[in-house]
Design an enzyme around this catalytic site. Structure first.
Site, mmCIF file in Angstrom:
data_model
loop_
_atom_site.group_PDB
_atom_site.id
_atom_site.type_symbol
_atom_site.label_atom_id
_atom_site.label_comp_id
_atom_site.label_asym_id
_atom_site.label_seq_id
_atom_site.Cartn_x
_atom_site.Cartn_y
_atom_site.Cartn_z
ATOM 1 N N GLY A 11 0.796 -1.225 0.000
ATOM 2 C CA GLY A 11 0.000 0.000 0.000
ATOM 3 C C GLY A 11 0.828 1.274 0.000
ATOM 4 O O GLY A 11 0.431 2.249 0.639
ATOM 5 N N ASN A 13 1.236 3.338 -2.477
ATOM 6 C CA ASN A 13 0.402 4.366 -3.137
ATOM 7 C C ASN A 13 -0.746 4.784 -2.217
ATOM 8 O O ASN A 13 -1.114 5.963 -2.175
ATOM 9 C CB ASN A 13 -0.142 3.832 -4.462
ATOM 10 C CG ASN A 13 0.857 4.013 -5.593
ATOM 11 O OD1 ASN A 13 1.052 5.128 -6.068
ATOM 12 N ND2 ASN A 13 1.492 2.945 -5.996
ATOM 13 N N ARG A 91 -6.442 -7.754 -8.456
ATOM 14 C CA ARG A 91 -7.551 -8.551 -8.981
ATOM 15 C C ARG A 91 -8.149 -7.827 -10.177
ATOM 16 O O ARG A 91 -8.380 -6.616 -10.121
ATOM 17 C CB ARG A 91 -8.656 -8.749 -7.924
ATOM 18 C CG ARG A 91 -8.223 -9.426 -6.661
ATOM 19 C CD ARG A 91 -7.808 -10.857 -6.871
ATOM 20 N NE ARG A 91 -8.912 -11.714 -7.359
ATOM 21 C CZ ARG A 91 -8.701 -12.942 -7.839
ATOM 22 N NH1 ARG A 91 -7.484 -13.412 -7.967
ATOM 23 N NH2 ARG A 91 -9.715 -13.686 -8.240
ATOM 24 N N LEU A 93 -11.168 -6.682 -12.391
ATOM 25 C CA LEU A 93 -12.577 -6.424 -12.089
ATOM 26 C C LEU A 93 -13.393 -6.712 -13.350
ATOM 27 O O LEU A 93 -13.033 -6.289 -14.449
ATOM 28 C CB LEU A 93 -12.747 -4.978 -11.626
ATOM 29 C CG LEU A 93 -12.031 -4.675 -10.294
ATOM 30 C CD1 LEU A 93 -11.988 -3.180 -10.040
ATOM 31 C CD2 LEU A 93 -12.712 -5.408 -9.137
ATOM 32 N N ASN A 107 -7.130 3.652 -11.331
ATOM 33 C CA ASN A 107 -6.064 2.685 -11.107
ATOM 34 C C ASN A 107 -4.741 3.330 -11.474
ATOM 35 O O ASN A 107 -4.696 4.238 -12.308
ATOM 36 C CB ASN A 107 -6.272 1.430 -11.969
ATOM 37 C CG ASN A 107 -5.172 0.383 -11.723
ATOM 38 O OD1 ASN A 107 -4.862 0.062 -10.577
ATOM 39 N ND2 ASN A 107 -4.589 -0.117 -12.797
ATOM 40 N N HIS A 109 -0.935 2.378 -12.910
ATOM 41 C CA HIS A 109 -0.182 1.309 -13.583
ATOM 42 C C HIS A 109 1.252 1.792 -13.763
ATOM 43 O O HIS A 109 1.474 2.927 -14.230
ATOM 44 C CB HIS A 109 -0.831 0.986 -14.937
ATOM 45 C CG HIS A 109 -0.131 -0.096 -15.677
ATOM 46 N ND1 HIS A 109 -0.186 -1.417 -15.300
ATOM 47 C CD2 HIS A 109 0.669 -0.056 -16.776
ATOM 48 C CE1 HIS A 109 0.550 -2.147 -16.136
ATOM 49 N NE2 HIS A 109 1.089 -1.352 -17.041
ATOM 50 N N GLU A 174 4.823 7.652 -9.136
ATOM 51 C CA GLU A 174 3.468 7.172 -8.791
ATOM 52 C C GLU A 174 2.943 7.938 -7.586
ATOM 53 O O GLU A 174 1.787 8.376 -7.548
ATOM 54 C CB GLU A 174 3.502 5.683 -8.460
ATOM 55 C CG GLU A 174 3.842 4.789 -9.630
ATOM 56 C CD GLU A 174 3.795 3.326 -9.251
ATOM 57 O OE1 GLU A 174 3.001 2.952 -8.393
ATOM 58 O OE2 GLU A 174 4.566 2.572 -9.845
#
Ligand code: GRF
Length: 205
Positions: A11, A13, A91, A93, A107, A109, A174
Site C-alpha cells: 500500500g 500508493n 484482482r 474487475l 487505477n 499502472h 506514482e
C-alpha cells in the site's frame, strides 16, 4: 468525495493518497481501505491513520468473480463510498463491477500506457530499450490496464538500470501523480471525452 482505496499488499500508493487527503482542502476523504488479501501490510498503515479497513478475501469465492465483487460492493455501499482508487490491487474487475462503478474507479499502472500493459513492466521496458518510462493513472474499464488516461508521469531510463532501480524511480512518480489525479477527479475537474480525459492541469514535473 468519500473515497475507498483497494489494496492487495504494502500500500505505498495508499500511503501517498492518505497523506494528501490529510489536507482538509483536499477534495477526497479516504473513508475506507479494503484488501482482498487478509493481513496485507497496508491495512495496518490505514488503521494507524484511524481509517476504517475491511478484508474481502477473494479466495472463498473461487472462480465466482461476480460474487466476490458483490461482497466488495456491499462494503463500499456500507461506507457511503463514491469513488474507488485501486492501489496495488491485484484482482481484475469484471464488467459487472466496472459498469456498477462506471467512471468512478481509478487505477495506477507502473508504465506509460498504452505501453506495457500487464505485469513485469520494468523488466519489459528495459528489454525493449525504451529511454522514457513512467506511470499512468487511468479510469478503469473492463479491459486490463485500459481506460481513459487521467495523469501520467515520465522518468528517464538510465544506463545500468535494473528492474529494481527503474521501479524505484517509477514508484516515486506514482506517489506524485496519484494524489494529483485523485484531486482532479474528486474535485470534479476531470471530464471524460471518449477515450481521453480533459483535466485543466498540465504536468509540472
Ligand atoms: C506499484 O508498482 C503500482 O504501480 C502497482 O502495484 C505496485 C505496488 O503498489 N499498481 P503499492 O506500493 O502497493 O501501492
Amino acid at each position: 468525495t468519500k473515497t475507498a482505496i483497494l489494496i492487495s499488499g504494502r500500500g505505498s500508493n495508499m500511503g501517498s493518497l492518505i497523506s494528501a487527503a490529510l489536507n482538509p482542502a483536499y477534495p477526497a476523504e479516504i473513508a475506507l481501505v479494503v484488501s482482498n488479501v487478509p493481513g496485507a501490510a497496508g491495512l495496518a498503515r490505514a488503521s494507524e491513520f484511524g481509517i476504517a479497513t475491511a478484508v474481502v478475501d477473494h479466495k472463498p469465492f473461487g472462480a465466482d468473480r461476480e460474487a466476490f465483487e458483490k461482497a466488495l460492493d456491499r462494503q463500499l455501499k456500507a461506507h457511503g463510498i463514491e469513488l474507488v482508487a485501486l492501489a496495488g490491487f491485484m484482482r481484475l474487475l469484471t464488467p459487472f463491477f466496472v459498469n456498477a462503478w462506471a467512471n468512478r474507479v481509478l487505477n495506477i499502472h507502473p508504465a506509460l500506457l498504452p505501453a506495457f500493459k500487464g505485469l513485469g513492466t520494468h523488466e519489459r521496458a528495459l528489454a525493449e530499450g525504451v529511454k522514457l518510462h513512467g506511470a499512468t493513472v487511468h479510469f478503469v474499464s473492463a479491459e486490463m490496464d485500459d481506460g481513459p488516461i487521467i495523469v501520467q508521469g515520465a522518468v528517464p531510463v538510465l544506463d545500468g538500470d535494473t528492474p529494481e532501480t527503474l521501479g524505484a524511480r517509477v514508484l516515486k512518480v506514482e506517489h506524485r501523480i496519484y494524489p494529483k489525479a485523485l484531486e482532479l477527479v474528486a474535485g470534479g475537474q476531470a471530464r471524460i471525452k471518449g477515450s481521453s480525459v480533459a483535466v485543466n492541469w498540465t504536468a509540472d514535473f
